[in-house]
Design a protein around this motif. Structure first.
Motif, short mmCIF file in Angstrom:
data_model
loop_
_atom_site.label_atom_id
_atom_site.label_comp_id
_atom_site.label_asym_id
_atom_site.label_seq_id
_atom_site.Cartn_x
_atom_site.Cartn_y
_atom_site.Cartn_z
N ALA A 69 -16.90 -7.51 65.79
CA ALA A 69 -16.88 -8.48 66.89
C ALA A 69 -15.49 -8.54 67.48
O ALA A 69 -14.48 -8.42 66.77
CB ALA A 69 -17.30 -9.86 66.40
N ARG A 70 -15.45 -8.76 68.77
CA ARG A 70 -14.19 -9.00 69.47
C ARG A 70 -14.45 -10.08 70.51
O ARG A 70 -15.28 -9.91 71.40
CB ARG A 70 -13.70 -7.72 70.15
N LEU A 71 -13.76 -11.20 70.37
CA LEU A 71 -13.85 -12.29 71.33
C LEU A 71 -12.54 -12.37 72.10
O LEU A 71 -11.46 -12.36 71.50
CB LEU A 71 -14.10 -13.63 70.63
N SER A 72 -12.63 -12.45 73.42
CA SER A 72 -11.46 -12.63 74.27
C SER A 72 -11.54 -14.01 74.90
O SER A 72 -12.56 -14.33 75.55
CB SER A 72 -11.40 -11.55 75.34
N LEU A 73 -10.50 -14.83 74.70
CA LEU A 73 -10.52 -16.20 75.19
C LEU A 73 -9.32 -16.48 76.08
O LEU A 73 -8.25 -15.88 75.91
CB LEU A 73 -10.52 -17.20 74.03
N ARG A 74 -9.50 -17.39 77.00
CA ARG A 74 -8.41 -17.91 77.81
C ARG A 74 -8.58 -19.42 77.88
O ARG A 74 -9.64 -19.92 78.26
CB ARG A 74 -8.42 -17.31 79.22
N ALA A 75 -7.54 -20.12 77.46
CA ALA A 75 -7.57 -21.59 77.42
C ALA A 75 -8.77 -22.11 76.63
O ALA A 75 -9.40 -23.10 77.00
CB ALA A 75 -7.58 -22.15 78.84
N GLY A 76 -9.08 -21.42 75.54
CA GLY A 76 -10.14 -21.88 74.66
C GLY A 76 -11.55 -21.56 75.12
O GLY A 76 -12.51 -21.96 74.47
N ARG A 77 -11.68 -20.83 76.22
CA ARG A 77 -13.00 -20.46 76.74
C ARG A 77 -13.16 -18.95 76.76
O ARG A 77 -12.19 -18.22 76.92
CB ARG A 77 -13.22 -21.07 78.13
N LEU A 78 -14.39 -18.52 76.64
CA LEU A 78 -14.67 -17.10 76.46
C LEU A 78 -14.60 -16.35 77.79
O LEU A 78 -15.28 -16.72 78.76
CB LEU A 78 -16.08 -16.95 75.87
#
Length: 484
Positions: A364-373
Protein backbone atom coordinates in the motif's frame (compact mmCIF):
# COMPACT_ATOMS: atom_id res chain seq x y z
CA UNK A 1 -26.56 26.14 -23.42
CA UNK A 2 -30.10 26.93 -24.46
CA UNK A 3 -32.76 24.28 -24.10
CA UNK A 4 -33.81 22.09 -27.03
CA UNK A 5 -36.55 22.92 -29.47
CA UNK A 6 -39.06 20.02 -29.52
CA UNK A 7 -38.38 17.74 -32.45
CA UNK A 8 -34.73 18.77 -32.90
CA UNK A 9 -32.66 16.10 -34.62
CA UNK A 10 -29.85 14.63 -32.52
CA UNK A 11 -27.40 12.34 -34.30
CA UNK A 12 -25.03 10.22 -32.19
CA UNK A 13 -22.04 8.67 -33.99
CA UNK A 14 -20.97 5.53 -32.16
CA UNK A 15 -22.89 3.13 -29.94
CA UNK A 16 -20.57 2.08 -27.18
CA UNK A 17 -21.27 2.42 -23.44
CA UNK A 18 -20.92 6.23 -23.43
CA UNK A 19 -23.38 6.70 -26.29
CA UNK A 20 -25.77 4.19 -24.74
CA UNK A 21 -25.68 6.02 -21.42
CA UNK A 22 -26.37 9.35 -23.13
CA UNK A 23 -29.37 8.02 -25.05
CA UNK A 24 -30.67 6.26 -21.93
CA UNK A 25 -30.41 9.45 -19.88
CA UNK A 26 -32.11 11.57 -22.53
CA UNK A 27 -35.11 9.29 -22.06
CA UNK A 28 -38.28 8.93 -24.06
CA UNK A 29 -40.46 10.70 -24.77
CA UNK A 30 -37.70 13.27 -24.98
CA UNK A 31 -37.12 16.57 -26.69
CA UNK A 32 -35.06 15.09 -29.55
CA UNK A 33 -35.55 12.84 -32.52
CA UNK A 34 -32.53 10.63 -31.82
CA UNK A 35 -30.61 8.70 -34.46
CA UNK A 36 -27.72 6.48 -33.37
CA UNK A 37 -25.13 5.23 -35.88
CA UNK A 38 -23.26 2.13 -34.67
CA UNK A 39 -20.42 0.75 -36.78
CA UNK A 40 -20.57 -2.67 -35.11
CA UNK A 41 -23.42 -5.02 -35.98
CA UNK A 42 -23.89 -5.69 -32.26
CA UNK A 43 -26.09 -3.48 -30.06
CA UNK A 44 -24.34 -1.68 -27.19
CA UNK A 45 -22.53 -3.88 -24.70
CA UNK A 46 -20.32 -3.49 -21.63
CA UNK A 47 -16.90 -3.30 -23.24
CA UNK A 48 -14.99 -3.27 -19.91
CA UNK A 49 -16.38 -6.75 -19.19
CA UNK A 50 -14.86 -8.41 -22.27
CA UNK A 51 -12.39 -10.32 -20.10
CA UNK A 52 -15.35 -11.99 -18.38
CA UNK A 53 -16.13 -13.58 -21.75
CA UNK A 54 -12.52 -14.78 -22.02
CA UNK A 55 -12.64 -16.72 -18.76
CA UNK A 56 -16.20 -17.96 -19.29
CA UNK A 57 -17.63 -16.07 -16.30
CA UNK A 58 -20.22 -14.38 -18.50
CA UNK A 59 -21.80 -15.44 -21.79
CA UNK A 60 -21.76 -12.97 -24.65
CA UNK A 61 -25.44 -12.12 -24.20
CA UNK A 62 -24.84 -11.00 -20.59
CA UNK A 63 -22.73 -8.05 -21.76
CA UNK A 64 -25.52 -6.52 -23.82
CA UNK A 65 -26.88 -3.29 -22.40
CA UNK A 66 -30.64 -2.57 -22.20
CA UNK A 67 -32.55 -1.55 -25.31
CA UNK A 68 -32.53 2.18 -26.05
CA UNK A 69 -35.66 4.20 -25.23
CA UNK A 70 -38.62 3.60 -27.58
CA UNK A 71 -38.50 5.77 -30.67
CA UNK A 72 -34.71 5.83 -30.95
CA UNK A 73 -33.65 5.27 -34.56
CA UNK A 74 -30.84 2.74 -34.18
CA UNK A 75 -28.68 2.01 -37.24
CA UNK A 76 -26.29 -0.87 -36.54
CA UNK A 77 -23.51 -1.97 -38.88
CA UNK A 78 -23.53 1.51 -40.39
CA UNK A 79 -20.37 3.61 -40.36
CA UNK A 80 -20.30 7.40 -40.56
CA UNK A 81 -17.98 8.35 -43.43
CA UNK A 82 -18.18 12.16 -43.31
CA UNK A 83 -19.48 15.06 -41.25
CA UNK A 84 -20.30 18.45 -42.76
CA UNK A 85 -20.53 20.91 -39.83
CA UNK A 86 -21.60 23.80 -42.10
CA UNK A 87 -24.56 21.94 -43.58
CA UNK A 88 -25.03 19.87 -40.39
CA UNK A 89 -25.07 16.61 -42.27
CA UNK A 90 -23.64 13.12 -41.62
CA UNK A 91 -23.14 10.70 -44.49
CA UNK A 92 -22.91 6.96 -43.84
CA UNK A 93 -21.45 3.87 -45.47
CA UNK A 94 -24.86 2.75 -46.73
CA UNK A 95 -25.18 5.93 -48.83
CA UNK A 96 -27.67 7.64 -46.53
CA UNK A 97 -27.50 11.24 -45.35
CA UNK A 98 -28.54 12.23 -41.82
CA UNK A 99 -29.19 15.92 -41.16
CA UNK A 100 -28.78 17.05 -37.57
CA UNK A 101 -29.48 19.98 -35.30
CA UNK A 102 -27.06 18.68 -32.70
CA UNK A 103 -24.29 16.11 -33.12
CA UNK A 104 -22.52 13.91 -30.58
CA UNK A 105 -19.27 12.15 -31.43
CA UNK A 106 -18.86 8.97 -29.38
CA UNK A 107 -16.50 7.17 -31.74
CA UNK A 108 -14.38 5.64 -28.98
CA UNK A 109 -10.82 4.46 -29.44
CA UNK A 110 -9.06 2.01 -31.74
CA UNK A 111 -6.42 -0.48 -30.60
CA UNK A 112 -2.81 0.44 -31.31
CA UNK A 113 -1.40 -2.09 -33.77
CA UNK A 114 2.25 -2.72 -34.64
CA UNK A 115 3.59 -1.33 -37.90
CA UNK A 116 4.68 -3.50 -40.82
CA UNK A 117 6.52 -6.56 -39.59
CA UNK A 118 5.82 -9.62 -37.50
CA UNK A 119 2.14 -8.87 -36.76
CA UNK A 120 1.02 -8.10 -40.30
CA UNK A 121 0.81 -9.86 -43.64
CA UNK A 122 2.28 -8.38 -46.80
CA UNK A 123 -1.03 -6.64 -47.53
CA UNK A 124 -0.97 -4.88 -44.14
CA UNK A 125 -3.70 -6.95 -42.50
CA UNK A 126 -3.15 -8.62 -39.14
CA UNK A 127 -1.58 -12.03 -39.56
CA UNK A 128 -3.64 -15.14 -38.78
CA UNK A 129 -3.80 -15.75 -35.06
CA UNK A 130 -2.92 -12.14 -34.17
CA UNK A 131 -5.75 -9.98 -32.84
CA UNK A 132 -6.53 -7.13 -30.45
CA UNK A 133 -9.17 -7.24 -27.70
CA UNK A 134 -11.52 -4.38 -28.43
CA UNK A 135 -14.82 -5.84 -29.57
CA UNK A 136 -17.23 -8.57 -28.54
CA UNK A 137 -16.22 -10.50 -31.66
CA UNK A 138 -12.56 -10.37 -30.58
CA UNK A 139 -13.44 -11.78 -27.15
CA UNK A 140 -15.69 -14.50 -28.55
CA UNK A 141 -12.99 -15.72 -30.97
CA UNK A 142 -10.38 -15.85 -28.21
CA UNK A 143 -12.75 -17.63 -25.83
CA UNK A 144 -13.36 -20.38 -28.39
CA UNK A 145 -9.66 -21.19 -28.81
CA UNK A 146 -7.30 -23.53 -27.00
CA UNK A 147 -3.58 -23.89 -26.48
CA UNK A 148 -0.96 -21.36 -25.38
CA UNK A 149 -1.46 -17.61 -25.86
CA UNK A 150 1.11 -14.82 -25.99
CA UNK A 151 -0.24 -11.54 -24.63
CA UNK A 152 1.82 -8.59 -25.87
CA UNK A 153 1.50 -5.60 -23.58
CA UNK A 154 1.43 -5.49 -19.78
CA UNK A 155 -0.92 -2.59 -19.17
CA UNK A 156 -4.32 -2.89 -17.51
CA UNK A 157 -5.99 -4.74 -20.38
CA UNK A 158 -3.00 -7.02 -20.96
CA UNK A 159 -2.85 -8.11 -17.32
CA UNK A 160 -6.62 -8.59 -17.05
CA UNK A 161 -6.71 -10.59 -20.29
CA UNK A 162 -3.72 -12.73 -19.36
CA UNK A 163 -5.30 -13.63 -16.00
CA UNK A 164 -8.67 -14.33 -17.63
CA UNK A 165 -7.10 -16.71 -20.15
CA UNK A 166 -5.12 -18.37 -17.37
CA UNK A 167 -8.34 -18.93 -15.41
CA UNK A 168 -9.70 -20.67 -18.48
CA UNK A 169 -6.80 -23.10 -18.25
CA UNK A 170 -4.69 -21.81 -21.12
CA UNK A 171 -0.90 -21.40 -20.78
CA UNK A 172 -0.11 -17.69 -21.03
CA UNK A 173 3.10 -15.78 -21.70
CA UNK A 174 2.97 -12.03 -21.05
CA UNK A 175 5.51 -10.02 -23.08
CA UNK A 176 5.98 -6.47 -21.83
CA UNK A 177 8.57 -3.90 -22.79
CA UNK A 178 8.46 -2.16 -19.39
CA UNK A 179 10.35 -3.12 -16.21
CA UNK A 180 7.21 -4.53 -14.62
CA UNK A 181 3.52 -4.92 -15.52
CA UNK A 182 1.39 -1.79 -15.11
CA UNK A 183 4.52 0.37 -15.01
CA UNK A 184 2.53 3.41 -16.17
CA UNK A 185 0.43 3.16 -13.02
CA UNK A 186 2.68 1.71 -10.32
CA UNK A 187 5.99 2.62 -8.72
CA UNK A 188 8.84 0.12 -8.66
CA UNK A 189 7.96 -1.37 -5.28
CA UNK A 190 4.31 -1.87 -6.22
CA UNK A 191 5.50 -3.31 -9.51
CA UNK A 192 7.59 -5.88 -7.65
CA UNK A 193 4.53 -6.93 -5.66
CA UNK A 194 2.45 -7.35 -8.82
CA UNK A 195 5.24 -9.21 -10.61
CA UNK A 196 5.60 -11.66 -7.73
CA UNK A 197 1.87 -12.25 -7.56
CA UNK A 198 1.55 -12.88 -11.31
CA UNK A 199 4.42 -15.34 -11.31
CA UNK A 200 2.84 -17.15 -8.37
CA UNK A 201 -0.24 -17.52 -10.57
CA UNK A 202 1.82 -19.37 -13.21
CA UNK A 203 2.06 -16.51 -15.66
CA UNK A 204 5.27 -16.62 -17.70
CA UNK A 205 6.47 -12.99 -17.66
CA UNK A 206 8.98 -11.72 -20.23
CA UNK A 207 9.71 -8.22 -18.96
CA UNK A 208 11.81 -5.59 -20.71
CA UNK A 209 11.29 -7.50 -23.94
CA UNK A 210 9.75 -6.80 -27.34
CA UNK A 211 8.75 -9.08 -30.22
CA UNK A 212 11.29 -9.23 -33.03
CA UNK A 213 9.70 -11.77 -35.39
CA UNK A 214 7.18 -14.54 -35.80
CA UNK A 215 8.62 -17.96 -36.56
CA UNK A 216 7.66 -21.55 -37.42
CA UNK A 217 4.78 -20.52 -39.69
CA UNK A 218 3.25 -18.41 -36.94
CA UNK A 219 3.59 -20.98 -34.16
CA UNK A 220 6.19 -19.03 -32.16
CA UNK A 221 7.48 -15.53 -31.39
CA UNK A 222 11.13 -14.55 -31.36
CA UNK A 223 11.91 -11.86 -28.79
CA UNK A 224 14.58 -9.19 -29.01
CA UNK A 225 16.91 -11.07 -26.66
CA UNK A 226 16.86 -14.19 -28.86
CA UNK A 227 14.45 -16.17 -26.67
CA UNK A 228 11.31 -17.82 -28.03
CA UNK A 229 7.66 -17.97 -27.04
CA UNK A 230 5.69 -20.98 -28.29
CA UNK A 231 2.20 -19.67 -29.07
CA UNK A 232 0.12 -19.70 -32.24
CA UNK A 233 -2.31 -17.14 -30.83
CA UNK A 234 -1.15 -13.60 -30.05
CA UNK A 235 -3.27 -11.04 -28.23
CA UNK A 236 -2.23 -7.41 -28.78
CA UNK A 237 -2.79 -5.17 -25.76
CA UNK A 238 -0.41 -2.31 -26.48
CA UNK A 239 -2.80 0.59 -26.02
CA UNK A 240 -5.60 2.46 -27.77
CA UNK A 241 -5.88 5.78 -29.58
CA UNK A 242 -8.96 7.99 -29.88
CA UNK A 243 -10.80 7.63 -33.17
CA UNK A 244 -10.49 11.15 -34.54
CA UNK A 245 -10.31 10.63 -38.30
CA UNK A 246 -13.91 11.69 -38.86
CA UNK A 247 -13.56 14.79 -36.69
CA UNK A 248 -10.23 15.79 -38.23
CA UNK A 249 -11.60 15.47 -41.78
CA UNK A 250 -14.55 17.66 -40.74
CA UNK A 251 -12.17 20.40 -39.57
CA UNK A 252 -12.78 20.02 -35.83
CA UNK A 253 -9.96 20.87 -33.43
CA UNK A 254 -8.05 17.68 -32.62
CA UNK A 255 -4.98 16.96 -30.54
CA UNK A 256 -4.69 13.28 -29.61
CA UNK A 257 -8.49 13.33 -29.17
CA UNK A 258 -11.32 15.62 -30.19
CA UNK A 259 -10.88 18.74 -28.07
CA UNK A 260 -13.80 19.61 -25.79
CA UNK A 261 -14.44 22.23 -23.14
CA UNK A 262 -15.93 21.60 -19.69
CA UNK A 263 -19.38 21.49 -21.30
CA UNK A 264 -18.15 18.84 -23.77
CA UNK A 265 -18.47 21.19 -26.75
CA UNK A 266 -16.14 20.72 -29.72
CA UNK A 267 -14.85 23.54 -31.91
CA UNK A 268 -17.84 23.09 -34.24
CA UNK A 269 -21.17 24.68 -33.39
CA UNK A 270 -23.77 22.30 -31.89
CA UNK A 271 -21.29 19.39 -31.91
CA UNK A 272 -20.09 17.56 -28.79
CA UNK A 273 -17.78 14.65 -27.99
CA UNK A 274 -17.80 12.13 -25.13
CA UNK A 275 -15.96 8.98 -24.15
CA UNK A 276 -12.58 7.76 -25.32
CA UNK A 277 -12.54 10.01 -28.40
CA UNK A 278 -12.77 13.20 -26.32
CA UNK A 279 -9.85 15.17 -24.90
CA UNK A 280 -10.20 18.13 -22.51
CA UNK A 281 -8.68 21.42 -23.61
CA UNK A 282 -6.63 21.72 -20.41
CA UNK A 283 -5.31 18.20 -20.02
CA UNK A 284 -4.53 14.84 -21.54
CA UNK A 285 -6.97 12.26 -22.85
CA UNK A 286 -9.61 10.83 -20.55
CA UNK A 287 -8.52 7.20 -20.87
CA UNK A 288 -6.85 5.25 -18.05
CA UNK A 289 -3.50 5.36 -19.88
CA UNK A 290 -3.74 9.10 -20.55
CA UNK A 291 -0.53 11.11 -20.67
CA UNK A 292 -0.34 14.61 -19.17
CA UNK A 293 -1.58 17.40 -21.41
CA UNK A 294 -0.17 20.92 -21.85
CA UNK A 295 -0.99 21.87 -18.25
CA UNK A 296 0.58 18.70 -16.83
CA UNK A 297 -2.81 17.50 -15.58
CA UNK A 298 -3.86 13.91 -16.12
CA UNK A 299 -7.66 13.88 -15.85
CA UNK A 300 -9.62 11.02 -14.42
CA UNK A 301 -10.48 8.64 -17.19
CA UNK A 302 -11.84 5.33 -18.28
CA UNK A 303 -15.31 3.92 -18.32
CA UNK A 304 -16.66 5.72 -15.25
CA UNK A 305 -15.53 9.07 -16.62
CA UNK A 306 -17.20 8.34 -19.96
CA UNK A 307 -20.48 7.63 -18.17
CA UNK A 308 -20.10 10.83 -16.19
CA UNK A 309 -19.61 12.74 -19.44
CA UNK A 310 -22.69 11.12 -20.93
CA UNK A 311 -24.81 12.06 -17.93
CA UNK A 312 -23.47 15.62 -17.91
CA UNK A 313 -24.16 16.04 -21.61
CA UNK A 314 -27.67 14.61 -21.27
CA UNK A 315 -28.35 17.21 -18.58
CA UNK A 316 -26.98 20.01 -20.74
CA UNK A 317 -28.85 18.91 -23.86
CA UNK A 318 -32.14 18.95 -21.97
CA UNK A 319 -31.69 22.50 -20.72
CA UNK A 320 -29.96 21.79 -17.42
CA UNK A 321 -26.71 23.23 -16.18
CA UNK A 322 -23.48 21.48 -15.32
CA UNK A 323 -19.91 20.84 -16.24
CA UNK A 324 -17.70 17.79 -16.49
CA UNK A 325 -14.83 17.92 -14.01
CA UNK A 326 -13.28 14.52 -14.64
CA UNK A 327 -12.91 14.15 -10.90
CA UNK A 328 -13.40 10.39 -10.67
CA UNK A 329 -10.02 8.74 -11.10
CA UNK A 330 -10.34 5.18 -9.84
CA UNK A 331 -8.56 2.25 -11.43
CA UNK A 332 -9.64 -1.17 -10.16
CA UNK A 333 -8.18 -4.25 -11.79
CA UNK A 334 -10.89 -6.69 -12.82
CA UNK A 335 -9.27 -9.93 -11.67
CA UNK A 336 -10.20 -11.98 -8.58
CA UNK A 337 -6.61 -13.24 -8.16
CA UNK A 338 -5.07 -9.77 -8.00
CA UNK A 339 -6.90 -7.13 -5.99
CA UNK A 340 -5.39 -3.83 -7.14
CA UNK A 341 -6.70 -0.31 -6.67
CA UNK A 342 -5.18 2.98 -7.76
CA UNK A 343 -6.84 6.31 -7.06
CA UNK A 344 -5.73 9.92 -7.51
CA UNK A 345 -2.12 11.08 -7.77
CA UNK A 346 0.99 11.36 -5.63
CA UNK A 347 1.59 14.94 -6.80
CA UNK A 348 1.72 17.57 -4.06
CA UNK A 349 1.78 15.12 -1.15
CA UNK A 350 3.32 16.22 2.17
CA UNK A 351 2.98 12.79 3.81
CA UNK A 352 3.49 9.30 2.41
CA UNK A 353 2.50 6.06 4.12
CA UNK A 354 3.92 2.81 2.73
CA UNK A 355 3.06 -0.73 3.81
CA UNK A 356 4.96 -3.67 2.34
CA UNK A 357 4.21 -7.33 3.08
CA UNK A 358 5.93 -9.38 0.41
CA UNK A 359 5.16 -12.72 2.05
CA UNK A 360 1.40 -12.05 1.88
CA UNK A 361 1.60 -10.25 -1.48
CA UNK A 362 0.32 -6.99 0.01
CA UNK A 363 1.43 -3.44 -0.66
CA UNK A 364 0.00 0.00 0.00
CA UNK A 365 1.04 3.57 -0.65
CA UNK A 366 -1.03 6.49 0.62
CA UNK A 367 -0.24 10.05 -0.45
CA UNK A 368 -1.70 12.77 1.77
CA UNK A 369 -1.76 16.55 1.83
CA UNK A 370 -2.94 18.35 4.95
CA UNK A 371 -4.27 15.08 6.32
CA UNK A 372 -6.40 14.29 3.27
CA UNK A 373 -5.84 11.69 0.62
CA UNK A 374 -4.48 12.82 -2.77
CA UNK A 375 -3.74 9.34 -4.06
CA UNK A 376 -3.36 5.69 -3.14
CA UNK A 377 -2.20 2.33 -4.45
CA UNK A 378 -3.49 -0.83 -2.76
CA UNK A 379 -2.49 -4.38 -3.66
CA UNK A 380 -4.04 -7.35 -1.85
CA UNK A 381 -5.92 -5.13 0.62
CA UNK A 382 -9.50 -5.39 -0.60
CA UNK A 383 -11.00 -4.67 2.83
CA UNK A 384 -9.49 -1.17 2.72
CA UNK A 385 -10.50 -0.33 -0.85
CA UNK A 386 -14.02 1.04 -0.31
CA UNK A 387 -12.93 3.24 2.58
CA UNK A 388 -9.92 4.62 0.70
CA UNK A 389 -12.01 5.48 -2.36
CA UNK A 390 -14.59 7.20 -0.18
CA UNK A 391 -11.96 9.25 1.66
CA UNK A 392 -10.46 10.38 -1.63
CA UNK A 393 -13.70 11.26 -3.38
CA UNK A 394 -15.20 13.10 -0.41
CA UNK A 395 -11.99 14.80 0.69
CA UNK A 396 -12.49 13.64 4.26
CA UNK A 397 -9.65 13.52 6.83
CA UNK A 398 -7.76 10.23 6.93
CA UNK A 399 -8.01 8.44 10.31
CA UNK A 400 -4.98 8.81 12.56
CA UNK A 401 -4.49 5.05 12.68
CA UNK A 402 -3.27 4.61 9.10
CA UNK A 403 -2.44 0.93 9.58
CA UNK A 404 -5.94 0.08 10.80
CA UNK A 405 -7.34 1.82 7.72
CA UNK A 406 -5.13 -0.22 5.38
CA UNK A 407 -5.95 -3.49 7.10
CA UNK A 408 -9.67 -2.71 7.00
CA UNK A 409 -9.91 -2.93 10.79
CA UNK A 410 -11.08 0.65 11.42
CA UNK A 411 -13.77 1.87 9.00
CA UNK A 412 -13.15 5.53 8.07
CA UNK A 413 -16.76 6.63 8.60
CA UNK A 414 -16.08 9.34 11.15
CA UNK A 415 -18.66 11.65 9.63
CA UNK A 416 -21.39 11.58 7.04
CA UNK A 417 -23.74 8.74 6.21
CA UNK A 418 -23.31 5.25 7.64
CA UNK A 419 -21.40 2.65 5.58
CA UNK A 420 -24.49 1.07 4.04
CA UNK A 421 -25.35 4.24 2.14
CA UNK A 422 -21.86 4.47 0.61
CA UNK A 423 -21.69 3.65 -3.09
CA UNK A 424 -20.33 0.25 -4.07
CA UNK A 425 -21.05 0.53 -7.80
CA UNK A 426 -20.31 4.08 -8.90
CA UNK A 427 -21.35 3.43 -12.51
CA UNK A 428 -24.92 2.56 -11.55
CA UNK A 429 -25.18 4.36 -8.20
CA UNK A 430 -25.74 1.16 -6.20
CA UNK A 431 -25.19 1.41 -2.45
CA UNK A 432 -24.32 -1.31 0.03
CA UNK A 433 -27.84 -1.08 1.43
CA UNK A 434 -29.36 -1.64 -2.01
CA UNK A 435 -27.19 -4.71 -2.54
CA UNK A 436 -28.12 -6.16 0.83
CA UNK A 437 -31.81 -5.52 0.17
CA UNK A 438 -31.56 -7.36 -3.15
CA UNK A 439 -29.76 -10.25 -1.45
CA UNK A 440 -32.45 -10.54 1.21
CA UNK A 441 -35.08 -10.46 -1.55
CA UNK A 442 -33.57 -13.60 -3.08
CA UNK A 443 -30.61 -12.49 -5.24
CA UNK A 444 -28.17 -14.89 -3.56
CA UNK A 445 -25.32 -14.95 -6.12
CA UNK A 446 -23.11 -12.23 -7.59
CA UNK A 447 -24.78 -12.77 -10.98
CA UNK A 448 -28.25 -12.47 -9.44
CA UNK A 449 -27.23 -9.28 -7.61
CA UNK A 450 -25.94 -7.84 -10.89
CA UNK A 451 -29.25 -8.67 -12.60
CA UNK A 452 -31.27 -7.13 -9.75
CA UNK A 453 -29.25 -3.95 -9.19
CA UNK A 454 -26.93 -3.64 -12.25
CA UNK A 455 -23.97 -3.50 -9.85
CA UNK A 456 -20.87 -4.71 -11.66
CA UNK A 457 -22.34 -4.29 -15.14
CA UNK A 458 -20.58 -0.99 -15.79
CA UNK A 459 -16.79 -0.85 -15.58
CA UNK A 460 -16.70 -4.09 -13.59
CA UNK A 461 -14.43 -2.55 -10.97
CA UNK A 462 -16.82 -3.40 -8.12
CA UNK A 463 -17.41 -7.00 -9.20
CA UNK A 464 -15.01 -8.43 -6.64
CA UNK A 465 -16.53 -6.38 -3.81
CA UNK A 466 -20.02 -7.56 -4.81
CA UNK A 467 -18.79 -11.15 -4.79
CA UNK A 468 -17.13 -10.77 -1.36
CA UNK A 469 -20.26 -9.17 0.13
CA UNK A 470 -22.45 -11.91 -1.33
CA UNK A 471 -20.24 -14.62 0.21
CA UNK A 472 -20.23 -12.84 3.58
CA UNK A 473 -24.03 -12.53 3.62
CA UNK A 474 -24.39 -16.16 2.55
CA UNK A 475 -22.12 -17.28 5.38
CA UNK A 476 -23.97 -15.16 7.91
CA UNK A 477 -27.31 -16.45 6.65
CA UNK A 478 -26.16 -20.06 6.99
CA UNK A 479 -25.06 -19.44 10.60
CA UNK A 480 -28.37 -17.74 11.44
CA UNK A 481 -30.32 -20.68 10.04
CA UNK A 482 -28.22 -23.13 12.06
CA UNK A 483 -28.86 -21.19 15.29
CA UNK A 484 -32.59 -20.96 14.71
Amino acid sequence: MSGPVPGERLVVIGYGPAAHRLVERLGRPGPYAVTVLGAEPEPAYGRPLLTAVLDGTLPVRALRLPEPPPGTALRLGVRAVSVDPRRRLVRTSDGAAHPYDRLVLATGAAPVLPGPGWARDADGRLAPGVRPLRTLADAARLASGSGPVAVVGGGVLGVEAALALRRRGRPVVLVHRGPHPLDRHLDARAGEAVTGRLRALSLDLRLGRTVAAREDAGAALALDDGSRVEAAEVLLCVGARPRVELARAAGLAVRSGVLVDHRLRTSAARAYAIGDCAEPLDGGGYGPDAAPGPTGRVPAGGFASAWDQAETLALLLTGGDGRHSGARGVLRLKAPELDLLRVGTTAGADETVVLGDAAAGRYARLSLRAGRLTGAVLIGLHRAAAGVVRLHQRGEPVPVDRLALLLGEAPPYEAGPPPGTALVCHCNNVTGDALEAAWRAGARTAAALAAATRAGTGCGGCAEEVRVRCEAWSGAGTREEAVS
